[in-house]
Design an enzyme around this catalytic site. Structure first.
Site, PDB file in Angstrom:
ATOM      1  N   SER A 249       0.819  -1.204   0.000  1.00 44.31           N
ATOM      2  CA  SER A 249       0.000   0.000   0.000  1.00 44.31           C
ATOM      3  C   SER A 249       0.857   1.259   0.000  1.00 44.31           C
ATOM      4  CB  SER A 249      -0.948  -0.007   1.204  1.00 44.31           C
ATOM      5  OG  SER A 249      -0.240  -0.300   2.369  1.00 44.31           O
TER       6      SER A 249
ATOM      7  N   HIS B 235      -2.167  -2.606  -6.622  1.00 45.61           N
ATOM      8  CA  HIS B 235      -2.716  -2.264  -5.310  1.00 45.61           C
ATOM      9  C   HIS B 235      -4.240  -2.396  -5.333  1.00 45.61           C
ATOM     10  CE1 HIS B 235      -3.129   1.018  -1.957  1.00 45.61           C
ATOM     11  NE2 HIS B 235      -3.270  -0.197  -1.474  1.00 45.61           N
TER      12      HIS B 235
ATOM     13  N   GLU C 213      -4.862   0.125  -8.342  1.00 46.17           N
ATOM     14  CA  GLU C 213      -3.843   1.140  -8.630  1.00 46.17           C
ATOM     15  C   GLU C 213      -2.637   0.371  -9.189  1.00 46.17           C
ATOM     16  OE1 GLU C 213      -2.618   3.172  -5.015  1.00 46.17           O
ATOM     17  OE2 GLU C 213      -2.694   5.117  -5.978  1.00 46.17           O
TER      18      GLU C 213
ATOM     19  N   ASN D 299      -2.975   6.422  -1.021  1.00 48.70           N
ATOM     20  CA  ASN D 299      -2.643   6.659   0.387  1.00 48.70           C
ATOM     21  C   ASN D 299      -1.945   7.990   0.638  1.00 48.70           C
ATOM     22  OD1 ASN D 299      -3.864   4.533   1.761  1.00 48.70           O
ATOM     23  ND2 ASN D 299      -2.345   3.124   0.931  1.00 48.70           N
TER      24      ASN D 299
HETATM   25  N1  CAA Z   1     -17.338  -9.956   0.328  1.00 49.38           N
HETATM   26  C1  CAA Z   1     -18.375  -9.880  -0.495  1.00 49.38           C
HETATM   27  N2  CAA Z   1     -19.255  -8.858  -0.500  1.00 49.38           N
HETATM   28  C2  CAA Z   1     -19.076  -7.887   0.398  1.00 49.38           C
HETATM   29  C3  CAA Z   1     -17.999  -7.894   1.311  1.00 49.38           C
HETATM   30  C4  CAA Z   1     -17.094  -8.985   1.244  1.00 49.38           C
HETATM   31  N3  CAA Z   1     -16.018  -9.073   2.034  1.00 49.38           N
HETATM   32  N4  CAA Z   1     -18.072  -6.777   2.065  1.00 49.38           N
HETATM   33  C5  CAA Z   1     -19.152  -6.092   1.648  1.00 49.38           C
HETATM   34  N5  CAA Z   1     -19.771  -6.770   0.650  1.00 49.38           N
HETATM   35  C6  CAA Z   1     -20.932  -6.342  -0.118  1.00 49.38           C
HETATM   36  C7  CAA Z   1     -22.212  -6.597   0.587  1.00 49.38           C
HETATM   37  O1  CAA Z   1     -22.728  -7.873   0.285  1.00 49.38           O
HETATM   38  C8  CAA Z   1     -23.115  -5.492   0.048  1.00 49.38           C
HETATM   39  O2  CAA Z   1     -23.678  -5.835  -1.203  1.00 49.38           O
HETATM   40  P1  CAA Z   1     -25.005  -5.069  -1.774  1.00 49.38           P
HETATM   41  O3  CAA Z   1     -24.638  -3.634  -1.970  1.00 49.38           O
HETATM   42  O4  CAA Z   1     -25.256  -5.765  -3.069  1.00 49.38           O
HETATM   43  O5  CAA Z   1     -26.042  -5.248  -0.748  1.00 49.38           O
HETATM   44  C9  CAA Z   1     -22.162  -4.361  -0.188  1.00 49.38           C
HETATM   45  O6  CAA Z   1     -20.847  -4.917  -0.254  1.00 49.38           O
HETATM   46  C10 CAA Z   1     -22.260  -3.376   0.925  1.00 49.38           C
HETATM   47  O7  CAA Z   1     -21.997  -4.049   2.160  1.00 49.38           O
HETATM   48  P2  CAA Z   1     -22.848  -3.893   3.484  1.00 49.38           P
HETATM   49  O8  CAA Z   1     -24.292  -3.694   3.156  1.00 49.38           O
HETATM   50  O9  CAA Z   1     -22.470  -4.979   4.414  1.00 49.38           O
HETATM   51  O10 CAA Z   1     -22.241  -2.634   4.189  1.00 49.38           O
HETATM   52  P3  CAA Z   1     -22.059  -1.189   3.659  1.00 49.38           P
HETATM   53  O11 CAA Z   1     -23.147  -0.740   2.773  1.00 49.38           O
HETATM   54  O12 CAA Z   1     -21.714  -0.429   4.880  1.00 49.38           O
HETATM   55  O13 CAA Z   1     -20.732  -1.299   2.758  1.00 49.38           O
HETATM   56  C11 CAA Z   1     -18.438  -1.246   2.424  1.00 49.38           C
HETATM   57  C12 CAA Z   1     -19.551  -1.828   3.244  1.00 49.38           C
HETATM   58  C13 CAA Z   1     -18.491  -1.809   0.998  1.00 49.38           C
HETATM   59  C14 CAA Z   1     -17.138  -1.702   3.088  1.00 49.38           C
HETATM   60  C15 CAA Z   1     -18.592   0.329   2.371  1.00 49.38           C
HETATM   61  O14 CAA Z   1     -18.769   0.816   3.678  1.00 49.38           O
HETATM   62  C16 CAA Z   1     -17.412   1.020   1.758  1.00 49.38           C
HETATM   63  O15 CAA Z   1     -17.288   1.112   0.541  1.00 49.38           O
HETATM   64  N6  CAA Z   1     -16.509   1.542   2.616  1.00 49.38           N
HETATM   65  C17 CAA Z   1     -15.263   2.174   2.176  1.00 49.38           C
HETATM   66  C18 CAA Z   1     -14.250   1.099   1.961  1.00 49.38           C
HETATM   67  C19 CAA Z   1     -12.932   1.664   1.528  1.00 49.38           C
HETATM   68  O16 CAA Z   1     -12.691   2.855   1.449  1.00 49.38           O
HETATM   69  N7  CAA Z   1     -12.005   0.740   1.239  1.00 49.38           N
HETATM   70  C20 CAA Z   1     -10.666   1.097   0.884  1.00 49.38           C
HETATM   71  C21 CAA Z   1      -9.803   1.056   2.103  1.00 49.38           C
HETATM   72  S1  CAA Z   1      -8.191   1.538   1.760  1.00 49.38           S
HETATM   73  C22 CAA Z   1      -7.463   0.132   1.207  1.00 49.38           C
HETATM   74  O17 CAA Z   1      -8.009  -0.933   1.157  1.00 49.38           O
HETATM   75  C23 CAA Z   1      -6.092   0.226   0.743  1.00 49.38           C
HETATM   76  C24 CAA Z   1      -5.028   0.713   1.583  1.00 49.38           C
HETATM   77  O18 CAA Z   1      -3.907   0.741   1.082  1.00 49.38           O
HETATM   78  C25 CAA Z   1      -5.160   1.137   2.999  1.00 49.38           C
END
Ligand code: CAA
Length: 280
Positions: A117, A138, A150, A188
């Site tokens: 990352s 990424h 990325e 990041n």
């Molecule tokens: N596997 C499969 N499906 C998943 C899942 C998983 N692990 N996690 C979530 N989902 C699906 C759910 O089934 C749901 O599907 P529908 O929309 O079809 O109903 C959808 O994703 C949304 O999930 P939830 O309803 O449980 O919860 P939510 O609406 O709060 O969404 C989330 C959860 C997708 C995580 C959303 O909150 C989100 O997009 N958050 C931001 C995440 C983000 O920014 N990620 C990047 C982090 S930084 C990184 O990863 C890199 C780094 O270098 C630090």
């Protein structure tokens, strides 16, 4: 490309393996810790079931997807892979050692992609004899849901490697975006100062975590506020990335908030430890 080896069966490795198998690739999943590998089967199965329940996947496809993934604690499983995607612990010496081992095992034509990352791609590539075929790929958590990959070119990454990885990311149903190799890349470099500033706002008593997160959810349509997101990513991971930014740019604007350091020292790492800015 037909065969993909994924090294590291944690959250990111499992997500990458799952998406690769779902899009038809044969996947070799390797982790040196047998316990982690055992858990990975269940983790991938739960995520696939969740997608099946939502109708994103046919229930009948779940079994076939899982059968496309073979797992082992032996790096030798990656021997014949066309591409190796590494998602091991975010530590430069651990990653360098992993790549050195793989360089000795894998075919000369195999492409090496790291899911780091923030660690320099150019620096990691120097642990191998194939810097032209070394690149950053990424992914974002949760990998089955987030659309972005990325794609980070190191100083010596060839055009052909970049084109192959871009094509692969697209075949995996993701949108590749190419960036260059500077600390934190784009994601990041921009995200972590936002999270760090939100932590400073808590530290200085500007507002409570709940209020800060609501500002971003309601005012900027972020799916999660920055402090919920920090807990989701892991506070130790956030601290680690901020330190890479601070060291890499030599600029004090990336200095981690003392509250973040204190929480990590106290073992409050976010969701994975049961407590961060919130309790889980
Ligand atoms: N596997 C499969 N499906 C998943 C899942 C998983 N692990 N996690 C979530 N989902 C699906 C759910 O089934 C749901 O599907 P529908 O929309 O079809 O109903 C959808 O994703 C949304 O999930 P939830 O309803 O449980 O919860 P939510 O609406 O709060 O969404 C989330 C959860 C997708 C995580 C959303 O909150 C989100 O997009 N958050 C931001 C995440 C983000 O920014 N990620 C990047 C982090 S930084 C990184 O990863 C890199 C780094 O270098 C630090």
């Amino acid at each position: 490309m037909q065969s993909i080896a994924v090294i590291g069966a944690g959250t990111m490795g499992c997500g990458i393996a799952q998406v690769a198998a779902t899009t038809g690739f044969s996947v070799k999943l390797v982790d040196v810790a047998p316990g982690v590998l055992e858990k990975s089967g269940q983790r991938i199965s739960e995520s696939l079931q969740r997608l099946a329940k939502k109708g994103v996947l046919e229930t009948s496809a779940v079994d076939a997807i899982q059968k496309r993934i073979s797992a082992s604690t032996d790096f030798g499983l990656a021997r014949d892979a066309d591409i190796v995607i590494e998602a091991v612990f975010e530590d430069e010496s651990v990653k360098r050692q992993t790549w050195q081992n793989l360089d000795a095992i894998c075919g000369d034509k195999a492409i090496f992609a790291t899911n780091t990352s923030s660690i320099s791609i150019t620096q990691l590539a120097s642990a191998t004899k194939r810097p032209e075929r070394f690149i950053g790929m990424h992914f974002f958590n949760p990998v089955p849901v987030m659309k972005l990959v990325e794609v980070i070119r190191g100083n010596r990454t060839s055009d052909a490697t970049c084109a192959s990885v871009t094509e692969l990311a697209t075949k995996m149903g993701k949108t590749p975006i190419e960036v260059n190799d500077y600390p934190g890349f784009v994601s990041n470099r921009v995200l972590m100062p936002l999270i760090n500033e939100a932590i400073f706002a808590v530290y200085e008593g500007v507002a409570k975590p709940e209020a800060i997160d609501e500002v971003f959810k309601l005012g900027m349509a972020h799916p999660m506020g920055p402090l919920t997101l920090a807990d989701f990513i892991g506070l130790d991971v956030c601290l680690n990335i901020l330190e890479v930014l601070q060291k890499g740019f030599g600029d004090p604007k990336y200095r981690p908030c003392p509250l973040l350091r204190q929480m990590v020292a106290a073992g409050k790492l976010g969701r994975k430890s049961g407590q961060g800015f919130y309790k889980y």
